[in-house]
Design a protein around this motif. Sequence first.
Motif, PDB file in Angstrom:
ATOM      1  N   GLY B  95      42.600  20.078  32.791  1.00  0.00           N
ATOM      2  CA  GLY B  95      42.196  19.487  31.513  1.00  0.00           C
ATOM      3  C   GLY B  95      43.096  19.847  30.368  1.00  0.00           C
ATOM      4  O   GLY B  95      42.652  19.803  29.226  1.00  0.00           O
ATOM      5  N   ALA B  96      44.342  20.160  30.637  1.00  0.00           N
ATOM      6  CA  ALA B  96      45.232  20.595  29.568  1.00  0.00           C
ATOM      7  C   ALA B  96      45.398  19.532  28.497  1.00  0.00           C
ATOM      8  O   ALA B  96      45.725  19.854  27.364  1.00  0.00           O
ATOM      9  CB  ALA B  96      46.597  20.983  30.138  1.00  0.00           C
ATOM     10  N   ASP B  97      45.158  18.278  28.870  1.00  0.00           N
ATOM     11  CA  ASP B  97      45.275  17.197  27.898  1.00  0.00           C
ATOM     12  C   ASP B  97      43.924  16.773  27.357  1.00  0.00           C
ATOM     13  O   ASP B  97      43.844  15.813  26.591  1.00  0.00           O
ATOM     14  CB  ASP B  97      45.961  15.989  28.536  1.00  0.00           C
ATOM     15  CG  ASP B  97      47.398  16.298  28.926  1.00  0.00           C
ATOM     16  OD1 ASP B  97      47.839  15.792  29.964  1.00  0.00           O
ATOM     17  OD2 ASP B  97      48.041  17.073  28.199  1.00  0.00           O
ATOM     18  N   GLY B  98      42.878  17.440  27.738  1.00  0.00           N
ATOM     19  CA  GLY B  98      41.545  17.091  27.275  1.00  0.00           C
ATOM     20  C   GLY B  98      41.145  15.705  27.750  1.00  0.00           C
ATOM     21  O   GLY B  98      41.717  15.146  28.680  1.00  0.00           O
ATOM     22  N   LEU B  99      40.137  15.141  27.091  1.00  0.00           N
ATOM     23  CA  LEU B  99      39.712  13.779  27.375  1.00  0.00           C
ATOM     24  C   LEU B  99      40.444  12.825  26.445  1.00  0.00           C
ATOM     25  O   LEU B  99      40.647  13.123  25.265  1.00  0.00           O
ATOM     26  CB  LEU B  99      38.213  13.616  27.170  1.00  0.00           C
ATOM     27  CG  LEU B  99      37.281  14.306  28.155  1.00  0.00           C
ATOM     28  CD1 LEU B  99      35.825  13.977  27.814  1.00  0.00           C
ATOM     29  CD2 LEU B  99      37.587  13.912  29.584  1.00  0.00           C
TER      30      LEU B  99
END
Lengths: 116, 111
Positions: B95-99
Amino acid sequence: DAGVTQSPTHLIKTRGQQVTLRCSPISGHKSVSWYQQVLGQGPQFIFQYYEKEERGRGNFPDRFSARQFPNYSSELNVNALLLGDSALYLCASSPGTYTPYNEKLFFGSGTQLSVL
Amino acid sequence: GIQVEQSPPDLILQEGANSTLRCNFSDSVNNLQWFHQNPWGQLINLFYIPSGTKQNGRLSATTVATERYSLLYISSSQTTDSGVYFCAVGLPGGGADGLTFGKGTHLIIQP
């Protein structure tokens, strides 16, 4: 049980000032994320913290910083405010039971920041 | 980055009508969520649905991951259903880029 709580609800600042926004996750949740929502757009990812470490960062300048405390609450700091920083800042928490990723997110009501 | 397109952008319906909201995404995802943002700005999580079908009362959602789209169905609309509906996706591998959120569908239910 209380949901995600954010403070303050509204804030007015002038250009160049610094601001700190606060977030308390749902009890038992270990992961906190921050999002910025400009009027008329969907939220945009800023940071994710899990177990007090930064696990993800969106495309925001270094003026934006955050931290997570031992009780899993979090602060978002923005330095040298610009007019374009005016937005709704949303905090979300997730359990982080097995992974901080790919979990259902629960959002707070947000902090509306106005920069004049 | 991944692209998320929602349609229609705006929808006006009479109370009691049914509606279908669509979310198309440009890459494989392992996280897809639907949210409702009420007029006060609160984002409510409706579904966590990276694949398959789920139902919750008058709402149901279906995600066909292989074809890169998701649908949100609202039946027997009520005025309280008004607001903006967002689809948000997350990429495999972490999830390093989130949603990534779409621009939303603005739904107005008239009495």
